[in-house]
Design a protein around this motif. Structure first.
Motif, PDB file in Angstrom:
ATOM      1  N   LEU A  65       0.957  -1.173  -0.143  1.00  0.00           N
ATOM      2  CA  LEU A  65       0.016  -0.057  -0.024  1.00  0.00           C
ATOM      3  C   LEU A  65       0.803   1.320   0.067  1.00  0.00           C
ATOM      4  O   LEU A  65       0.484   2.371   0.108  1.00  0.00           O
ATOM      5  CB  LEU A  65      -0.928  -0.031   1.104  1.00  0.00           C
ATOM      6  N   SER A  66       2.160   1.124  -0.050  1.00  0.00           N
ATOM      7  CA  SER A  66       3.207   2.267   0.227  1.00  0.00           C
ATOM      8  C   SER A  66       3.067   3.511  -0.906  1.00  0.00           C
ATOM      9  O   SER A  66       2.279   3.127  -2.073  1.00  0.00           O
ATOM     10  CB  SER A  66       4.511   1.943  -0.232  1.00  0.00           C
ATOM     11  N   GLY A  67       2.694   4.400   0.015  1.00  0.00           N
ATOM     12  CA  GLY A  67       2.448   5.929  -1.075  1.00  0.00           C
ATOM     13  C   GLY A  67       1.188   6.011  -1.369  1.00  0.00           C
ATOM     14  O   GLY A  67       0.824   7.367  -2.029  1.00  0.00           O
ATOM     15  N   ARG A  68      -0.067   5.256  -1.128  1.00  0.00           N
ATOM     16  CA  ARG A  68      -1.159   5.528  -1.307  1.00  0.00           C
ATOM     17  C   ARG A  68      -1.715   6.877  -0.487  1.00  0.00           C
ATOM     18  O   ARG A  68      -1.435   6.959   0.576  1.00  0.00           O
ATOM     19  CB  ARG A  68      -2.273   4.564  -0.861  1.00  0.00           C
TER      20      ARG A  68
ATOM     21  N   MET B 128       7.250  12.501   5.686  1.00  0.00           N
ATOM     22  CA  MET B 128       8.554  12.154   5.048  1.00  0.00           C
ATOM     23  C   MET B 128       8.946  10.446   4.854  1.00  0.00           C
ATOM     24  O   MET B 128       9.169  10.144   3.766  1.00  0.00           O
ATOM     25  CB  MET B 128       9.731  12.757   6.074  1.00  0.00           C
ATOM     26  N   PHE B 129       8.442   9.844   5.903  1.00  0.00           N
ATOM     27  CA  PHE B 129       8.565   8.204   5.794  1.00  0.00           C
ATOM     28  C   PHE B 129       7.496   7.660   4.777  1.00  0.00           C
ATOM     29  O   PHE B 129       7.967   6.671   4.084  1.00  0.00           O
ATOM     30  CB  PHE B 129       8.344   7.818   7.105  1.00  0.00           C
ATOM     31  N   ILE B 130       6.504   8.131   4.903  1.00  0.00           N
ATOM     32  CA  ILE B 130       5.396   6.984   4.245  1.00  0.00           C
ATOM     33  C   ILE B 130       4.753   7.856   2.808  1.00  0.00           C
ATOM     34  O   ILE B 130       4.112   7.179   2.384  1.00  0.00           O
ATOM     35  CB  ILE B 130       4.265   6.846   5.191  1.00  0.00           C
ATOM     36  N   SER B 131       5.181   9.185   2.753  1.00  0.00           N
ATOM     37  CA  SER B 131       4.685   9.910   1.402  1.00  0.00           C
ATOM     38  C   SER B 131       5.194   9.256  -0.030  1.00  0.00           C
ATOM     39  O   SER B 131       6.395   9.004   0.109  1.00  0.00           O
ATOM     40  CB  SER B 131       4.343  11.089   1.162  1.00  0.00           C
ATOM     41  N   SER B 132       4.640   9.360  -1.114  1.00  0.00           N
ATOM     42  CA  SER B 132       5.504   9.116  -2.307  1.00  0.00           C
ATOM     43  C   SER B 132       5.668  10.487  -3.059  1.00  0.00           C
ATOM     44  O   SER B 132       4.979  11.397  -2.457  1.00  0.00           O
ATOM     45  CB  SER B 132       4.455   8.198  -3.020  1.00  0.00           C
ATOM     46  N   SER B 133       6.333  10.622  -3.937  1.00  0.00           N
ATOM     47  CA  SER B 133       6.523  11.921  -4.899  1.00  0.00           C
ATOM     48  C   SER B 133       5.316  12.537  -5.363  1.00  0.00           C
ATOM     49  O   SER B 133       5.281  13.528  -5.337  1.00  0.00           O
ATOM     50  CB  SER B 133       7.758  11.517  -5.795  1.00  0.00           C
ATOM     51  N   GLY B 134       4.402  11.392  -5.557  1.00  0.00           N
ATOM     52  CA  GLY B 134       3.117  11.924  -5.928  1.00  0.00           C
ATOM     53  C   GLY B 134       2.398  12.976  -5.114  1.00  0.00           C
ATOM     54  O   GLY B 134       1.581  13.777  -5.641  1.00  0.00           O
ATOM     55  N   ASN B 135       2.322  12.363  -3.704  1.00  0.00           N
ATOM     56  CA  ASN B 135       1.455  13.507  -2.986  1.00  0.00           C
ATOM     57  C   ASN B 135       2.322  14.034  -1.834  1.00  0.00           C
ATOM     58  O   ASN B 135       1.702  14.256  -0.766  1.00  0.00           O
ATOM     59  CB  ASN B 135       0.460  12.418  -2.362  1.00  0.00           C
ATOM     60  N   THR B 136       3.231  14.385  -2.137  1.00  0.00           N
ATOM     61  CA  THR B 136       4.470  15.021  -1.063  1.00  0.00           C
ATOM     62  C   THR B 136       3.542  16.400  -0.571  1.00  0.00           C
ATOM     63  O   THR B 136       3.005  17.004  -1.548  1.00  0.00           O
ATOM     64  CB  THR B 136       5.522  15.534  -1.609  1.00  0.00           C
ATOM     65  N   THR B 137       3.678  16.756   0.597  1.00  0.00           N
ATOM     66  CA  THR B 137       3.130  17.781   1.103  1.00  0.00           C
ATOM     67  C   THR B 137       4.066  19.008   1.142  1.00  0.00           C
ATOM     68  O   THR B 137       5.191  18.740   0.711  1.00  0.00           O
ATOM     69  CB  THR B 137       2.803  17.586   2.615  1.00  0.00           C
TER      70      THR B 137
END
Lengths: 266, 293
Positions: free
Chosen positions: A131-134, A211-220
């Motif tokens: 599920l990483s990055g969702r 930082m740990f769990i976001s992916s480049s697509g949904n970075t804050t």
């Protein structure tokens, strides 16, 4: 001031006031500087300012580059806060009735649990289930992160409520749901709102967990700026956004303290 | 009370676990499960390509952690940071809390807002502020050079002092609010009573006011200690990669080296230290009779 003034001889008193001023300068300096430098009429950060201009705010408004990450932060904080309020309201009603110390400690635990450690565990958990990055994984993690903040405020509002009102509603024949909707909820609403604003800001400004769990697509916004700063430094558009966000947060905390005296919830 | 609520068919709130179960379910999956997973993973031989059930278990990671002087040094350094930051926030925090407590109501709102704003600004904006303040071409360098104390710009970023100062600034609001809220619970006439019994104002402050805020000081210290122990973003930005505290090492092992089991070992050690400190503070609270709010 007067009561304390008598015992302080002049020089000690001057020393005390000097120290207080210095301490407040220390507290405010970084935020103040953050706002000032965004008005710089130069292509990069410099101090003293090369001149005062609004051009970086104009650039910020026109440049869609960072807007996406700001919107992503706003959206994530909104979903997480809303979900957390939905979980917190019933849980706090239960806790208010039962006064169960164990359950209360468990629900407040994320407050005292180092985010790095929890984030590492989450990263592995999400990885195991692919599920990483969702986006939904970010929302769920942020929900748990802000829940203790909201729970504390809501619980305190419930404890400050006059329980006679609730009893009166029952004795007049109101059911559980209508007592909640018409009596309890309106009374604790200010507390719920204060809690929600707390939670929103905590989620909006988070770096570590995201930082740990976001992916480049949904970075804050905070995570994007954090990673960029380490590799390519700061640009003026980031400083303009930071100035705006700092200012808005200052206004929110002024309103919160003036009208809800929210510092007492800590 | 419970008897009657049962017989009237549960008219009161809180009869059913239904109210609690959604929150507990989310916590179970998102909070408890990851923590348990860390314990399991810390004993694994690192092999990300294998399924969980195919992996080999051994205490090797722990042995490596405790025998490598580098990691022991990082632990020592992180603990030193914690002690310095807690002591500094106690002193500065008490000063700020006291001045807010004594201020008139209008000034009070403004002063509290000034203290709260950094708290809500979060680690990123705060440390960017310090990054700019301390940068080679920032105001502190400009000021020192104007005074003639520096001939050429000095890069404060990446020094221990810079990171400590930024951490003190970051966690100060928590200490101020902890102490302020315990000052607020002191009956207003108590210090006056002490003074009328012949105590000088200074000794009334030391012997009456300070002991009554011990609870707030201990609670604040615990909070600040824990937050310093796990601090990640501030040392990252203000330390410019030159300052490695435990949290940075965990991130590095997990994301860059990709050694999750070892990152888990470091994490669990950090958690154990936090547990010991909490136990110590709880003991201290009971010993001194202070009340933690």
């Amino acid at each position: 001031m007067n009561a304390g003034g008598k015992w302080l001889s002049g020089s000690v008193k001057a020393l005390y006031h000097g120290a207080v001023w210095l301490a407040f300068l220390f507290v405010t300096a970084p935020g103040l500087l953050m706002i000032i430098v965004a008005f710089n009429d130069a292509d990069y950060f410099s101090f003293p300012l090369k001149g005062v201009s609004l051009r970086w705010f104009v650039e910020m408004a026109e440049n869609g580059n960072y807007r996406g990450s700001v919107v992503s932060s706003l959206r994530l904080a909104l979903y997480a806060t809303a979900l957390s309020v939905l979980l917190t309201l019933p849980a706090s009603l239960w806790l208010h009735r039962r006064a169960n110390r164990f359950v209360e400690t468990v629900l407040l635990a994320p407050l005292f649990f180092p985010l790095v450690i929890w984030s590492l565990g989450l990263l592995q958990l999400y990885g195991m289930f692919g599920l990483s990055g969702r986006f939904v994984t970010l929302v769920l993690a942020h929900t748990v992160m802000v829940t203790p903040f909201i729970l504390r405020v809501v619980l305190q509002s419930l404890r400050e409520m006059n329980s006679r009102l609730e009893e009166a509603a029952y004795s007049l024949g109101a059911g559980k749901w209508s007592t909640f909707r018409r009596v309890i909820f309106p009374i604790i609403l200010p507390g719920v709102m204060v809690g929600a604003v707390f939670g929103y800001l905590i989620s909006f400004t988070d770096v570590t967990l995201t930082m740990f769990i976001s992916s480049s697509g949904n970075t804050t916004f905070p995570v994007r700026v954090y990673s960029e700063q380490r590799s390519e430094g700061l640009n003026m558009v980031v400083l303009a956004w930071s100035a705006v966000i700092t200012f808005v947060i200052f206004i929110i905390s002024l309103i919160g303290e003036k009208f809800a005296r929210w510092s007492r919830y800590f | 009370m419970t008897q009657s609520s049962r017989t009237t068919g549960g008219r009161r709130f809180g009869v059913g676990w239904m109210l609690l179960s959604p929150a507990l379910a989310v916590y179970g999956i998102i909070f408890l499960l990851p923590a348990l997973l860390l314990m399991v993973i810390s004993f694994q031989v690192n092999a990300p390509e294998l399924y969980l059930w195919e992996r080999v278990y051994s205490p090797e990671n722990y042995r490596r952690f405790y025998t490598d002087p580098y990691f022991l040094k990082v632990i020592g350094k992180t603990l030193a940071y914690c002690v310095v930051v807690v002591l500094a926030t106690l002193v500065v925090g008490y000063l700020l809390a006291w001045s807010i407590y004594k201020a008139r109501s209008f000034a009070k709102t403004t002063l509290i807002t000034l203290v709260l704003t950094p708290l809500f600004s979060g680690a990123l904006l705060q440390s960017l502020g310090w990054y700019l303040l301390l940068a080679r071409y920032g105001p502190i360098n400009a000021g020192l050079r104007a005074l003639g104390w520096l001939d050429k710009p000095f890069n404060f970023l990446g020094t221990d002092a810079a990171v400590m100062i930024a951490l003190v600034h970051a966690f100060l609001p928590f200490m101020v609010l902890s102490i302020l809220n315990s000052l607020r619970t002191i009956p207003a006439n108590l210090p006056d009573a002490a003074a009328s019994l012949g105590a000088g104002s200074w000794s009334a402050f030391i012997r009456v006011t300070v002991p009554l805020t011990k609870g707030g000081m201990i609670a604040g210290s615990g909070l600040v200690f824990g937050m310093t122990l796990g601090s990640f973003a501030t040392p990252g930005i203000v330390g410019q990669g030159k300052i490695q505290l435990l949290a940075q090492i965990i991130y590095q092992q997990a994301i860059q080296v990709f050694d999750w089991p070892f990152a888990a070992v470091i994490s669990l050690n950090l958690l154990a230290m936090l547990g010991m400190i909490s136990a110590l503070l709880a003991l201290l609270t009971r010993r001194t009779g202070g009340e933690v709010r």
